[in-house]
Design a protein around this motif. Sequence first.
Motif, PDB file in Angstrom:
ATOM      1  N   ARG A   1      29.057   0.683 -41.940  1.00 32.83           N
ATOM      2  CA  ARG A   1      29.194   1.909 -42.716  1.00 32.83           C
ATOM      3  C   ARG A   1      30.637   2.392 -42.643  1.00 32.83           C
ATOM      4  N   ARG A   2      31.120   2.852 -43.776  1.00 32.92           N
ATOM      5  CA  ARG A   2      32.487   3.359 -43.825  1.00 32.92           C
ATOM      6  C   ARG A   2      32.564   4.477 -44.843  1.00 32.92           C
ATOM      7  N   THR A   3      33.176   5.597 -44.457  1.00 35.50           N
ATOM      8  CA  THR A   3      33.358   6.711 -45.373  1.00 35.50           C
ATOM      9  C   THR A   3      34.578   6.451 -46.231  1.00 35.50           C
ATOM     10  N   ARG A   4      34.421   6.582 -47.524  1.00 39.13           N
ATOM     11  CA  ARG A   4      35.538   6.331 -48.432  1.00 39.13           C
ATOM     12  C   ARG A   4      36.735   7.202 -48.063  1.00 39.13           C
ATOM     13  N   GLY A   5      37.914   6.593 -48.058  1.00 35.20           N
ATOM     14  CA  GLY A   5      39.129   7.337 -47.777  1.00 35.20           C
ATOM     15  C   GLY A   5      39.453   7.438 -46.298  1.00 35.20           C
ATOM     16  N   ARG A   6      38.545   6.981 -45.412  1.00 32.93           N
ATOM     17  CA  ARG A   6      38.821   7.000 -43.978  1.00 32.93           C
ATOM     18  C   ARG A   6      38.997   5.572 -43.489  1.00 32.93           C
ATOM     19  N   ALA A   7      39.903   5.376 -42.557  1.00 31.14           N
ATOM     20  CA  ALA A   7      40.184   4.037 -42.043  1.00 31.14           C
ATOM     21  C   ALA A   7      39.309   3.702 -40.852  1.00 31.14           C
ATOM     22  N   ASP A   8      38.167   4.331 -40.740  1.00 33.26           N
ATOM     23  CA  ASP A   8      37.262   4.088 -39.631  1.00 33.26           C
ATOM     24  C   ASP A   8      35.881   3.727 -40.151  1.00 33.26           C
ATOM     25  N   GLY A   9      35.143   3.000 -39.343  1.00 27.38           N
ATOM     26  CA  GLY A   9      33.784   2.631 -39.710  1.00 27.38           C
ATOM     27  C   GLY A   9      32.921   2.546 -38.475  1.00 27.38           C
ATOM     28  N   VAL A  10      31.641   2.350 -38.704  1.00 30.75           N
ATOM     29  CA  VAL A  10      30.677   2.206 -37.621  1.00 30.75           C
ATOM     30  C   VAL A  10      29.852   0.959 -37.886  1.00 30.75           C
ATOM     31  N   LEU A  11      29.697   0.128 -36.863  1.00 31.87           N
ATOM     32  CA  LEU A  11      28.859  -1.057 -36.943  1.00 31.87           C
ATOM     33  C   LEU A  11      27.600  -0.785 -36.130  1.00 31.87           C
ATOM     34  N   LEU A  12      26.464  -0.726 -36.818  1.00 32.63           N
ATOM     35  CA  LEU A  12      25.184  -0.447 -36.169  1.00 32.63           C
ATOM     36  C   LEU A  12      24.432  -1.757 -35.994  1.00 32.63           C
TER      37      LEU A  12
ATOM     38  N   THR B   1      21.014  -3.965 -34.189  1.00 25.84           N
ATOM     39  CA  THR B   1      19.749  -4.072 -33.474  1.00 25.84           C
ATOM     40  C   THR B   1      19.230  -5.488 -33.661  1.00 25.84           C
ATOM     41  N   GLY B   2      18.435  -5.963 -32.713  1.00 19.05           N
ATOM     42  CA  GLY B   2      17.922  -7.322 -32.840  1.00 19.05           C
ATOM     43  C   GLY B   2      17.107  -7.752 -31.648  1.00 19.05           C
ATOM     44  N   ARG B   3      16.668  -9.000 -31.684  1.00 16.97           N
ATOM     45  CA  ARG B   3      15.798  -9.537 -30.642  1.00 16.97           C
ATOM     46  C   ARG B   3      16.563  -9.844 -29.357  1.00 16.97           C
ATOM     47  N   ASP B   4      17.787 -10.315 -29.482  1.00 18.69           N
ATOM     48  CA  ASP B   4      18.571 -10.691 -28.306  1.00 18.69           C
ATOM     49  C   ASP B   4      19.772  -9.780 -28.078  1.00 18.69           C
ATOM     50  N   VAL B   5      19.916  -8.743 -28.901  1.00 16.23           N
ATOM     51  CA  VAL B   5      21.030  -7.812 -28.738  1.00 16.23           C
ATOM     52  C   VAL B   5      20.476  -6.411 -28.518  1.00 16.23           C
ATOM     53  N   ASP B   6      21.182  -5.641 -27.715  1.00 16.10           N
ATOM     54  CA  ASP B   6      20.781  -4.259 -27.493  1.00 16.10           C
ATOM     55  C   ASP B   6      21.150  -3.422 -28.709  1.00 16.10           C
ATOM     56  N   GLU B   7      20.270  -2.479 -29.064  1.00 21.40           N
ATOM     57  CA  GLU B   7      20.600  -1.584 -30.171  1.00 21.40           C
ATOM     58  C   GLU B   7      21.801  -0.738 -29.781  1.00 21.40           C
ATOM     59  N   SER B   8      22.799  -0.722 -30.642  1.00 22.16           N
ATOM     60  CA  SER B   8      24.045  -0.045 -30.289  1.00 22.16           C
ATOM     61  C   SER B   8      24.816   0.332 -31.541  1.00 22.16           C
ATOM     62  N   GLU B   9      25.811   1.189 -31.342  1.00 19.66           N
ATOM     63  CA  GLU B   9      26.740   1.584 -32.397  1.00 19.66           C
ATOM     64  C   GLU B   9      28.152   1.359 -31.884  1.00 19.66           C
ATOM     65  N   HIS B  10      28.989   0.762 -32.727  1.00 22.14           N
ATOM     66  CA  HIS B  10      30.363   0.477 -32.332  1.00 22.14           C
ATOM     67  C   HIS B  10      31.326   1.094 -33.339  1.00 22.14           C
ATOM     68  N   ALA B  11      32.274   1.848 -32.833  1.00 17.92           N
ATOM     69  CA  ALA B  11      33.287   2.455 -33.693  1.00 17.92           C
ATOM     70  C   ALA B  11      34.376   1.436 -34.000  1.00 17.92           C
ATOM     71  N   LEU B  12      34.794   1.384 -35.257  1.00 19.88           N
ATOM     72  CA  LEU B  12      35.799   0.424 -35.700  1.00 19.88           C
ATOM     73  C   LEU B  12      36.937   1.139 -36.415  1.00 19.88           C
ATOM     74  N   SER B  13      38.109   0.541 -36.367  1.00 20.26           N
ATOM     75  CA  SER B  13      39.225   0.989 -37.200  1.00 20.26           C
ATOM     76  C   SER B  13      39.581  -0.153 -38.141  1.00 20.26           C
ATOM     77  N   PHE B  14      40.140   0.182 -39.289  1.00 21.38           N
ATOM     78  CA  PHE B  14      40.485  -0.833 -40.285  1.00 21.38           C
ATOM     79  C   PHE B  14      41.984  -0.826 -40.515  1.00 21.38           C
ATOM     80  N   ASP B  15      42.597  -1.994 -40.321  1.00 16.87           N
ATOM     81  CA  ASP B  15      44.029  -2.162 -40.558  1.00 16.87           C
ATOM     82  C   ASP B  15      44.211  -2.658 -41.988  1.00 16.87           C
ATOM     83  N   PRO B  16      44.617  -1.798 -42.925  1.00 18.13           N
ATOM     84  CA  PRO B  16      44.702  -2.217 -44.326  1.00 18.13           C
ATOM     85  C   PRO B  16      45.756  -3.288 -44.579  1.00 18.13           C
TER      86      PRO B  16
END
Length: 377
Positions: A234-245, A247-262
């Motif tokens: 997920r990424r808000t238009r106009g912001r250089a940040d995003g969130v990677l959400l 969940t899965g069978r072998d991964v813990d449910e989590s949220e990771h904050a990301l930055s985008f280098d244009p």
Amino acid sequence: MSADRTEPDGSLVDADGRTVPPEESAWGETDRAVSWNAADLLSVTFEPPRWAVPGLLSEGVTVLAGLPKVGKSWLALDLAVSVASGGKALGKIDLQPGPALYLALEGTGRRLQSRLRTVLAGGPAPRGLTCVIECPPLDQGGADQIAGWLDAHPDARLVVIDVFAKVRGPRPAGMSSYDADYRSVGEIKAVADRYGVAVLLVHHTRKAESDDFLADVSGTNGIAGAADAITVLRRTRGRADGVLLITGRDVDESEHALSFDPAHRAWRLLDQPAGELALPDTRLTILAHLRHQPGQGPRQISDATGVAYELAKKTVTRMATDNQLHTDGKGHYYATDQTEPRPSPPSSALINHGIDGDSTPLAPSPIPLNPSEGTSP
């Protein structure tokens, strides 16, 4: 002939102690065990899941979903390059190198070349990365082609299919949408499970975001149901940040904050908690300041950040109510993952703690110059 037990090495053994050839298994498998006596199953030692990207991409099928033009393909290509070169995924996660297959099915060779140069940023191209721009639907030879590449690269760690719609094929007549979605993901999951490799399917999300990010994935629940893991970018238009959400069978449910280098079209993992990216600007400004200057009050926050004093005072109170900050009860505020210092030993100088958290020493009570002055006992 059916198998009565499974040896630790995975071979099938019948009730008479005879090894059962794989082709004789009642379940039709020819290359691996698929049935066990329950007691014997508990004694079997299985290899742990192989990770292409630790904590993010395990063996099996992972769906990477996001809105069009949000940066999914840049993320997928960067992950493929990082895995093939043994670099750092998202700029932080150390990887073991291994062959990677990247199916860029929405572009041309020229566009893929341009993107690869951008991602590499002048660095060498990894020899272990195979790039392909055409692949038939999975049930029309596509799965076999991918399996053929995996046969030629037995130490492969990652396969990326960008985008999934290009290989899912048409829905068979008379089949429900759910069954068709489940079947199409199941085609590539069978390959992933057979070879113990991570497969990343790049996919789209619906326009309207849901509170449950699994519901964002375009199509029916058959896609999420058949996949081993779901990630939504997920990424808000106009912001250089995003969130990677995730969940899965072998991964813990989590949220990771990301930055985008244009400049390099690169996503990078942030230390900042993902939840902070959704905060209004005023709250985010105050929280960022308190991470560097914990224990301040509204007046100090206002002076340092430029947020109006009355707004700062109201905002920190509301943030404390929402568990985004905590306070020592004396007008000092801290981020929720910080702790306030222990109380200082009593001092002869009294401290006046105002509502805004400013600390102003009060002058000690004057010593009477004349014993007759002062308070009578």
